[in-house]
Design a protein around this motif. Structure first.
Motif, PDB file in Angstrom:
ATOM      1  N   ASP A 122       0.848  -1.191   0.000  1.00 56.41           N
ATOM      2  CA  ASP A 122       0.000   0.000   0.000  1.00 56.41           C
ATOM      3  C   ASP A 122       0.884   1.241   0.000  1.00 56.41           C
ATOM      4  O   ASP A 122       1.743   1.404   0.877  1.00 56.41           O
ATOM      5  CB  ASP A 122      -0.904   0.018   1.237  1.00 56.41           C
ATOM      6  CG  ASP A 122      -1.942  -1.098   1.209  1.00 56.41           C
ATOM      7  OD1 ASP A 122      -2.424  -1.418   0.111  1.00 56.41           O
ATOM      8  OD2 ASP A 122      -2.248  -1.655   2.279  1.00 56.41           O
ATOM      9  N   TYR A 124       1.096   5.322   0.287  1.00 59.75           N
ATOM     10  CA  TYR A 124       0.347   6.478   0.789  1.00 59.75           C
ATOM     11  C   TYR A 124       1.221   7.729   0.721  1.00 59.75           C
ATOM     12  O   TYR A 124       2.448   7.662   0.767  1.00 59.75           O
ATOM     13  CB  TYR A 124      -0.091   6.256   2.238  1.00 59.75           C
ATOM     14  CG  TYR A 124      -0.998   5.057   2.419  1.00 59.75           C
ATOM     15  CD1 TYR A 124      -2.213   4.975   1.755  1.00 59.75           C
ATOM     16  CD2 TYR A 124      -0.627   3.999   3.254  1.00 59.75           C
ATOM     17  CE1 TYR A 124      -3.047   3.876   1.914  1.00 59.75           C
ATOM     18  CE2 TYR A 124      -1.454   2.900   3.426  1.00 59.75           C
ATOM     19  CZ  TYR A 124      -2.662   2.844   2.748  1.00 59.75           C
ATOM     20  OH  TYR A 124      -3.479   1.748   2.899  1.00 59.75           O
ATOM     21  N   ALA A 142      -4.278   8.190   3.182  1.00 54.74           N
ATOM     22  CA  ALA A 142      -4.413   6.941   3.937  1.00 54.74           C
ATOM     23  C   ALA A 142      -5.856   6.779   4.406  1.00 54.74           C
ATOM     24  O   ALA A 142      -6.505   7.755   4.803  1.00 54.74           O
ATOM     25  CB  ALA A 142      -3.467   6.939   5.132  1.00 54.74           C
ATOM     26  N   ASP A 144      -9.222   5.701   6.680  1.00 60.15           N
ATOM     27  CA  ASP A 144      -9.567   5.845   8.098  1.00 60.15           C
ATOM     28  C   ASP A 144      -9.124   4.593   8.842  1.00 60.15           C
ATOM     29  O   ASP A 144      -9.469   3.472   8.474  1.00 60.15           O
ATOM     30  CB  ASP A 144     -11.077   6.042   8.231  1.00 60.15           C
ATOM     31  CG  ASP A 144     -11.509   6.314   9.665  1.00 60.15           C
ATOM     32  OD1 ASP A 144     -10.629   6.435  10.543  1.00 60.15           O
ATOM     33  OD2 ASP A 144     -12.725   6.386   9.901  1.00 60.15           O
ATOM     34  N   ASP A 145      -8.344   4.781   9.918  1.00 56.48           N
ATOM     35  CA  ASP A 145      -7.857   3.645  10.696  1.00 56.48           C
ATOM     36  C   ASP A 145      -8.692   3.384  11.941  1.00 56.48           C
ATOM     37  O   ASP A 145      -8.404   2.467  12.716  1.00 56.48           O
ATOM     38  CB  ASP A 145      -6.391   3.835  11.078  1.00 56.48           C
ATOM     39  CG  ASP A 145      -6.140   5.168  11.789  1.00 56.48           C
ATOM     40  OD1 ASP A 145      -7.127   5.824  12.194  1.00 56.48           O
ATOM     41  OD2 ASP A 145      -4.967   5.552  11.929  1.00 56.48           O
ATOM     42  N   LEU A 147      -8.905   5.210  14.577  1.00 53.98           N
ATOM     43  CA  LEU A 147      -8.314   5.765  15.793  1.00 53.98           C
ATOM     44  C   LEU A 147      -8.669   7.231  15.969  1.00 53.98           C
ATOM     45  O   LEU A 147      -8.921   7.950  14.999  1.00 53.98           O
ATOM     46  CB  LEU A 147      -6.789   5.612  15.753  1.00 53.98           C
ATOM     47  CG  LEU A 147      -6.237   4.189  15.632  1.00 53.98           C
ATOM     48  CD1 LEU A 147      -4.711   4.216  15.655  1.00 53.98           C
ATOM     49  CD2 LEU A 147      -6.775   3.288  16.734  1.00 53.98           C
ATOM     50  N   TYR A 149      -7.615  11.106  17.074  1.00 56.80           N
ATOM     51  CA  TYR A 149      -6.405  11.905  16.927  1.00 56.80           C
ATOM     52  C   TYR A 149      -6.502  13.111  17.846  1.00 56.80           C
ATOM     53  O   TYR A 149      -7.598  13.586  18.149  1.00 56.80           O
ATOM     54  CB  TYR A 149      -6.201  12.327  15.465  1.00 56.80           C
ATOM     55  CG  TYR A 149      -5.660  11.186  14.636  1.00 56.80           C
ATOM     56  CD1 TYR A 149      -4.292  11.038  14.443  1.00 56.80           C
ATOM     57  CD2 TYR A 149      -6.509  10.213  14.107  1.00 56.80           C
ATOM     58  CE1 TYR A 149      -3.780   9.961  13.717  1.00 56.80           C
ATOM     59  CE2 TYR A 149      -6.012   9.132  13.391  1.00 56.80           C
ATOM     60  CZ  TYR A 149      -4.643   9.016  13.200  1.00 56.80           C
ATOM     61  OH  TYR A 149      -4.151   7.941  12.507  1.00 56.80           O
ATOM     62  N   ARG A 157      -8.417  13.838   5.422  1.00 54.70           N
ATOM     63  CA  ARG A 157      -8.262  12.606   4.649  1.00 54.70           C
ATOM     64  C   ARG A 157      -8.767  12.779   3.215  1.00 54.70           C
ATOM     65  O   ARG A 157      -9.842  13.335   2.992  1.00 54.70           O
ATOM     66  CB  ARG A 157      -9.013  11.453   5.322  1.00 54.70           C
ATOM     67  CG  ARG A 157      -8.394  11.010   6.636  1.00 54.70           C
ATOM     68  CD  ARG A 157      -8.903   9.648   7.047  1.00 54.70           C
ATOM     69  NE  ARG A 157      -8.433   9.275   8.366  1.00 54.70           N
ATOM     70  CZ  ARG A 157      -7.256   8.704   8.610  1.00 54.70           C
ATOM     71  NH1 ARG A 157      -6.437   8.450   7.604  1.00 54.70           N
ATOM     72  NH2 ARG A 157      -6.882   8.395   9.840  1.00 54.70           N
ATOM     73  N   ASP A 159      -9.020   9.877   1.218  1.00 57.78           N
ATOM     74  CA  ASP A 159      -8.846   8.440   1.038  1.00 57.78           C
ATOM     75  C   ASP A 159      -9.441   7.899  -0.260  1.00 57.78           C
ATOM     76  O   ASP A 159      -9.326   6.709  -0.542  1.00 57.78           O
ATOM     77  CB  ASP A 159      -9.386   7.662   2.236  1.00 57.78           C
ATOM     78  CG  ASP A 159     -10.769   8.103   2.645  1.00 57.78           C
ATOM     79  OD1 ASP A 159     -11.422   8.811   1.863  1.00 57.78           O
ATOM     80  OD2 ASP A 159     -11.212   7.723   3.745  1.00 57.78           O
ATOM     81  N   GLU A 218     -12.325   2.969  20.152  1.00 53.87           N
ATOM     82  CA  GLU A 218     -11.454   2.836  18.982  1.00 53.87           C
ATOM     83  C   GLU A 218     -11.398   1.385  18.514  1.00 53.87           C
ATOM     84  O   GLU A 218     -11.424   1.114  17.313  1.00 53.87           O
ATOM     85  CB  GLU A 218     -10.048   3.338  19.326  1.00 53.87           C
ATOM     86  CG  GLU A 218      -9.953   4.858  19.453  1.00 53.87           C
ATOM     87  CD  GLU A 218      -8.586   5.310  19.915  1.00 53.87           C
ATOM     88  OE1 GLU A 218      -7.965   6.131  19.220  1.00 53.87           O
ATOM     89  OE2 GLU A 218      -8.127   4.843  20.975  1.00 53.87           O
ATOM     90  N   VAL A 222     -12.349   0.024  14.797  1.00 54.89           N
ATOM     91  CA  VAL A 222     -11.397  -0.732  13.973  1.00 54.89           C
ATOM     92  C   VAL A 222     -12.035  -2.032  13.494  1.00 54.89           C
ATOM     93  O   VAL A 222     -11.913  -2.400  12.321  1.00 54.89           O
ATOM     94  CB  VAL A 222     -10.103  -1.019  14.767  1.00 54.89           C
ATOM     95  CG1 VAL A 222      -9.223  -2.017  14.014  1.00 54.89           C
ATOM     96  CG2 VAL A 222      -9.330   0.273  15.019  1.00 54.89           C
ATOM     97  N   ASN A 226     -12.912  -2.991   9.528  1.00 51.39           N
ATOM     98  CA  ASN A 226     -12.386  -4.228   8.943  1.00 51.39           C
ATOM     99  C   ASN A 226     -13.475  -5.238   8.605  1.00 51.39           C
ATOM    100  O   ASN A 226     -13.175  -6.370   8.201  1.00 51.39           O
ATOM    101  CB  ASN A 226     -11.372  -4.873   9.895  1.00 51.39           C
ATOM    102  CG  ASN A 226     -10.098  -4.052  10.018  1.00 51.39           C
ATOM    103  OD1 ASN A 226      -9.735  -3.319   9.098  1.00 51.39           O
ATOM    104  ND2 ASN A 226      -9.429  -4.159  11.143  1.00 51.39           N
TER     105      ASN A 226
END
Length: 362
Positions: A122, A124, A142, A144-145, A147, A149, A157, A159, A218, A222, A226
């Motif tokens: 990947d 970025y 990148a 969205d993870d 998490l 911030y 973003r 993305d 979080e 996640v 996923n």
């Protein structure tokens, strides 16, 4: 056939056989190593996965093998047109092997980092700068993870950008420029990319350490990103553990180095003291300390099962308001010959107790 020719043929045959055996052995070892690495990876994922390091360790390299060199050339050319100059090529090993190409734009001032996670391929791009009030401006493609911030981070973003069109990179640069416009930036023009990139990383990780790692909310996000079902309480706790361990190890090392530098030990005592030092701080993971205590109790003593001792120690830690107090209570059950000796208590860099374990303990 002459004896000389026969000798040469035999020699060549022996060399070929040796090379074949060596090739087979190397192939077998590589397969074995690969299988072992995947087993370790699978075990790690079952136990909560990975957490990023609290400090970024960048190794300067001369070249890397990008998975899509044409895309990389396009990004580099477009950044160059926008005023960004190459500022170093780096590689990081943790938590996954990653390549970084740094760029610096002294006119903004601003920076860019092109990265690739090797195993997933990947690629970025992130453009960033810092305002004089401490606000970090970050524009990234990148995804969205999940998490949170910190408030000082203005994360933008993009993305949906796959970085295959110059207009996408130009759009990211214009967005960074617009966010900076009308504001005063910090005097970073003389800082190298590596310095500022590590500073950005460290500041965010310090914020994560303050809040104790990843939160329940979080973890749930996640899992959702996923495509996984809502995590159970056990899955949530497993996901938190790698973060807690990383934070624990980082602070432990920080306190250890600070203490050793303050006591000026002779070189012949330094190795033994380093071996016996036990650091207990507010963010210590109880499981690490319990393991140390069980090893101490079990040394030359096989009268009681490790499981019973672990359960007893866990109960003690759970009954106390802090890990520091839990350890103080736990060492009270040790026999006199296995006592830990308190060396000092400190408040910075984090409230900690520093002990020496029994001399025989390694």
């Amino acid at each position: 056939m002459s004896p000389l020719v026969l000798f040469i043929l035999k020699t060549v045959l022996v060399i070929v056989v040796i090379l074949l055996i060596s090739a087979v052995w190397i192939w077998w070892m590589l397969r074995r190593l690969s299988a072992r690495n995947w087993e370790e990876h699978a075990e790690t994922m079952e136990n909560g996965g990975y957490a990023p390091p609290m400090r970024l360790d960048l190794e300067s390299v001369n070249r890397v093998i990008w998975s899509d060199i044409d895309k990389v050339y396009l990004i580099e050319d477009t950044l160059h047109e926008a005023g960004y100059e190459p500022a170093g090529l780096f590689e990081a090993a943790a938590p996954f092997r990653t390549y970084f190409q740094g760029f610096q734009n002294r006119q903004l001032p601003g920076y860019a980092v092109l990265s690739e996670v090797v195993h997933s391929q990947d690629i970025y791009l992130e453009l960033f700068s810092e305002l004089s009030d401490g606000t970090q401006i970050r524009v990234t493609n990148a995804p969205d993870d999940g998490l949170d911030y910190p408030e000082f981070c203005n994360l933008i973003r993009k993305d949906d950008f796959d970085l295959t069109e110059p207009e996408q990179i130009q759009s990211m640069h214009l967005r960074l420029e617009n966010e900076i416009q009308g504001n005063t930036t910090t005097g970073q023009s003389e800082l190298y990319f590596e310095q500022i990139f590590k500073q950005f990383w460290a500041r965010t990780m310090d914020w994560r350490m303050e809040r104790g790692g990843i939160t329940t909310e979080e973890v749930i996000r996640v899992f959702e990103i996923n495509g996984q079902p809502n995590p159970s309480d056990r899955s949530i706790e497993l996901a938190k553990q790698p973060w807690k361990k990383q934070i624990d190890l980082f602070i432990t090392d920080l306190v250890r180095q600070s203490y050793l530098s303050s006591i000026n030990l002779p070189e012949n005592q330094r190795a033994e003291t380093l071996d016996r030092l036990v650091i207990v701080h507010e963010k210590s993971v109880p499981a690490r300390l319990i393991e140390i205590l069980i090893d101490t109790l079990n040394y030359n003593d096989h009268l009681e099962s490790g499981a019973d001792r672990e359960s007893e120690l866990k109960t003690i830690f759970d009954s106390q308001a802090s890990v520091i107090e839990g350890f103080r209570q736990a060492i009270e059950i040790l026999p006199p010959e296995k006592k830990f000796v308190l060396q000092t208590s400190i408040e910075t860099p984090l409230k900690s107790d520093i002990y020496l374990s029994p001399k025989y303990y390694n």
